[in-house]
Scaffold this active site. Structure first.
Site, PDB file in Angstrom:
ATOM      1  N   GLY A   9       0.852  -1.187   0.000  1.00 29.38           N
ATOM      2  CA  GLY A   9       0.000   0.000   0.000  1.00 29.38           C
ATOM      3  C   GLY A   9       0.883   1.230   0.000  1.00 29.38           C
ATOM      4  O   GLY A   9       1.199   1.790   1.055  1.00 29.38           O
ATOM      5  N   LYS A 189     -12.070   5.098  17.862  1.00 31.49           N
ATOM      6  CA  LYS A 189     -11.741   5.934  16.704  1.00 31.49           C
ATOM      7  C   LYS A 189     -12.882   5.895  15.696  1.00 31.49           C
ATOM      8  O   LYS A 189     -13.227   6.912  15.084  1.00 31.49           O
ATOM      9  CB  LYS A 189     -10.427   5.450  16.055  1.00 31.49           C
TER      10      LYS A 189
HETATM   11  N1  NAP Z   1      -3.171   8.850   5.629  1.00 30.19           N
HETATM   12  C1  NAP Z   1      -3.274   8.924   6.952  1.00 30.19           C
HETATM   13  O1  NAP Z   1      -2.797   9.872   7.581  1.00 30.19           O
HETATM   14  C2  NAP Z   1      -3.960   7.847   7.728  1.00 30.19           C
HETATM   15  C3  NAP Z   1      -4.057   7.988   9.129  1.00 30.19           C
HETATM   16  C4  NAP Z   1      -4.706   7.004   9.855  1.00 30.19           C
HETATM   17  C5  NAP Z   1      -5.234   5.900   9.222  1.00 30.19           C
HETATM   18  N2  NAP Z   1      -5.142   5.807   7.859  1.00 30.19           N
HETATM   19  C6  NAP Z   1      -5.742   4.641   7.233  1.00 30.19           C
HETATM   20  O2  NAP Z   1      -4.721   3.938   6.532  1.00 30.19           O
HETATM   21  C7  NAP Z   1      -5.264   3.332   5.358  1.00 30.19           C
HETATM   22  C8  NAP Z   1      -4.452   3.828   4.153  1.00 30.19           C
HETATM   23  O3  NAP Z   1      -4.693   5.226   4.018  1.00 30.19           O
HETATM   24  P1  NAP Z   1      -3.890   6.138   2.997  1.00 30.19           P
HETATM   25  O4  NAP Z   1      -4.291   7.525   3.306  1.00 30.19           O
HETATM   26  O5  NAP Z   1      -2.458   5.782   3.004  1.00 30.19           O
HETATM   27  O6  NAP Z   1      -4.551   5.660   1.620  1.00 30.19           O
HETATM   28  P2  NAP Z   1      -3.983   5.874   0.142  1.00 30.19           P
HETATM   29  O7  NAP Z   1      -3.112   7.079   0.099  1.00 30.19           O
HETATM   30  O8  NAP Z   1      -5.158   5.787  -0.769  1.00 30.19           O
HETATM   31  O9  NAP Z   1      -3.047   4.604  -0.070  1.00 30.19           O
HETATM   32  C9  NAP Z   1      -3.517   3.308  -0.280  1.00 30.19           C
HETATM   33  C10 NAP Z   1      -2.536   2.651  -1.224  1.00 30.19           C
HETATM   34  O10 NAP Z   1      -2.860   1.264  -1.333  1.00 30.19           O
HETATM   35  C11 NAP Z   1      -2.613   0.894  -2.678  1.00 30.19           C
HETATM   36  N3  NAP Z   1      -3.311  -0.348  -3.002  1.00 30.19           N
HETATM   37  C12 NAP Z   1      -4.641  -0.587  -3.031  1.00 30.19           C
HETATM   38  N4  NAP Z   1      -4.878  -1.876  -3.371  1.00 30.19           N
HETATM   39  C13 NAP Z   1      -3.666  -2.439  -3.599  1.00 30.19           C
HETATM   40  C14 NAP Z   1      -3.245  -3.735  -3.997  1.00 30.19           C
HETATM   41  N5  NAP Z   1      -4.129  -4.712  -4.237  1.00 30.19           N
HETATM   42  N6  NAP Z   1      -1.916  -3.965  -4.144  1.00 30.19           N
HETATM   43  C15 NAP Z   1      -1.010  -2.994  -3.903  1.00 30.19           C
HETATM   44  N7  NAP Z   1      -1.346  -1.737  -3.520  1.00 30.19           N
HETATM   45  C16 NAP Z   1      -2.662  -1.474  -3.370  1.00 30.19           C
HETATM   46  C17 NAP Z   1      -3.126   2.073  -3.463  1.00 30.19           C
HETATM   47  O11 NAP Z   1      -2.632   2.030  -4.759  1.00 30.19           O
HETATM   48  P3  NAP Z   1      -3.314   2.919  -5.913  1.00 30.19           P
HETATM   49  O12 NAP Z   1      -2.908   4.331  -5.591  1.00 30.19           O
HETATM   50  O13 NAP Z   1      -2.684   2.350  -7.113  1.00 30.19           O
HETATM   51  O14 NAP Z   1      -4.784   2.675  -5.788  1.00 30.19           O
HETATM   52  C18 NAP Z   1      -2.576   3.232  -2.636  1.00 30.19           C
HETATM   53  O15 NAP Z   1      -1.262   3.538  -3.035  1.00 30.19           O
HETATM   54  C19 NAP Z   1      -6.742   3.768   5.317  1.00 30.19           C
HETATM   55  O16 NAP Z   1      -7.557   2.783   5.870  1.00 30.19           O
HETATM   56  C20 NAP Z   1      -6.759   5.027   6.170  1.00 30.19           C
HETATM   57  O17 NAP Z   1      -8.026   5.292   6.736  1.00 30.19           O
HETATM   58  C21 NAP Z   1      -4.522   6.747   7.106  1.00 30.19           C
END
Ligand code: NAP
Length: 312
Positions: A9, A189
């Protein structure tokens, strides 16, 4: 030899963790497909920059695609909740009963499903209030420091290993704690996300601004009654007034932030509403409880997002 951590991810949170952890462990990114070739360089590693406290750091990471063969000892799964199980299934052939899996998803549902389907492995969950975003591909901004809790989810996940994961996160500068009951943190949360995120989308405003809107004021008490009832069913009972106080405190404390859900809607991406208010609706249905406000908010977000009903 340095310990190796695979991160599946490569988004905001995965990129943040990769950059912060890489001085301490060997980080390897698992990508869906090879990254675009970088012009003017023979270095095929994945470039990422991290904006942190006004400084920009540049990193390069070894990467592989899911179909590689090397067994994975420690995996950080940092996809969105709706992709988590599919993403994990794509590397199932590389996991063994000795693998440690740390799930970072917000919301609820995917963690329990994975803990069930991967019950023979050591599955942990993290709940974090760290804030990262990705203004463009390859660039991560660490927007806000927070607190992270890590605890075992599956019966095969020894607590001492949670402590090792926390030690590593602390070394990388994340304020982190272990907990024997990570579900309690996830529920807490979840209840905050239910009371902030959908309102920011429906009202198209920053977190703090929801508090001034009649739409929020007219629904928040009934919403907190629904959330409180579900918290009691789940075994983490709290009066509605406490749930509301926490929602208001987070909206005030993050007043200038644009919620991740609103960022997703504005960018035309699928939201995690099904794992947040949508999860509460399903959970309430399963326990014969009413959930009109959660239903209204779920439908309201779906109506404003192009991805309603998608699950993967
Ligand atoms: N960002 C934060 O500050 C934060 C804080 C707390 C919790 N979270 C939680 O953490 C999780 C991730 O959040 P995020 O903000 O990092 O999301 P994001 O920026 O959308 O990142 C998710 C990543 O996963 C990749 N992905 C999806 N399916 C995949 C697969 N089958 N194989 C390989 N890669 C794959 C996506 O690729 P593509 O771009 O190619 O789709 C994207 O790069 C969420 O549940 C969010 O609620 C995030």
């Amino acid at each position: 030899m340095r310990h190796r951590i695979h991160i599946l991810g490569n988004g905001s949170l995965g990129g943040l963790l990769a950059c912060r952890l890489s001085p301490f462990v060997d980080v390897r990114m698992i990508l869906r497909s090879p990254p675009y070739p970088q012009s003017n360089t023979d270095d095929k590693r994945l470039p990422l920059t991290l904006d942190l406290a006004g400084e920009r750091q540049s990193w390069r990471f070894d990467w592989e695609t899911a179909d590689a063969a090397e067994p994975i000892s420690t995996l950080f799964l940092t996809t969105k909740s709706y992709s988590a199980l599919n993403a994990l299934d794509s590397i199932r052939h590389r996991l063994t009963p000795a693998s440690r899996i740390l799930l970072w998803q917000n919301g609820m549902g995917s963690q329990m499903q994975i803990a069930q389907e991967y019950a023979d492995m050591a599955v942990y969950a993290a709940s974090t209030t760290e804030g990262a975003n990705r203004p463009e591909d390859g660039r991560i901004v660490h927007a806000g420091h927070g607190q992270t809790w890590v605890g075992p989810l599956s019966a095969n996940a020894p607590f001492q290993e949670a402590q090792r994961l926390v030690d590593l996160l602390r070394e990388a500068g994340f304020s982190s704690e272990t907990t024997k009951d990570i579900r309690a943190q996830l529920w807490r949360k979840l209840s905050v996300n239910c009371g902030v995120n959908p309102f920011t989308v429906i009202l198209n405003c920053r977190n703090g601004d929801i508090l001034e809107h009649a739409y929020f004021q007219q629904r928040i008490d009934a919403l907190c009654e629904e959330l409180s009832a579900m918290l009691f069913v789940a075994g983490y009972g709290e009066p509605a007034a406490n749930v509301k106080a926490r929602i208001v405190a987070v909206a005030q404390g993050t007043a200038n932030n644009i919620s991740s859900m609103l960022q997703d809607v504005r960018a035309g991406r699928q939201t995690e509403i099904n794992a947040i208010n949508g999860f509460i609706c399903d959970y309430a249905d399963a326990h014969g409880q009413p959930h009109p406000v959660n239903s209204e908010l779920t439908a309201g977000v779906h109506a404003l997002s192009d991805h309603s009903g998608q699950s993967a």
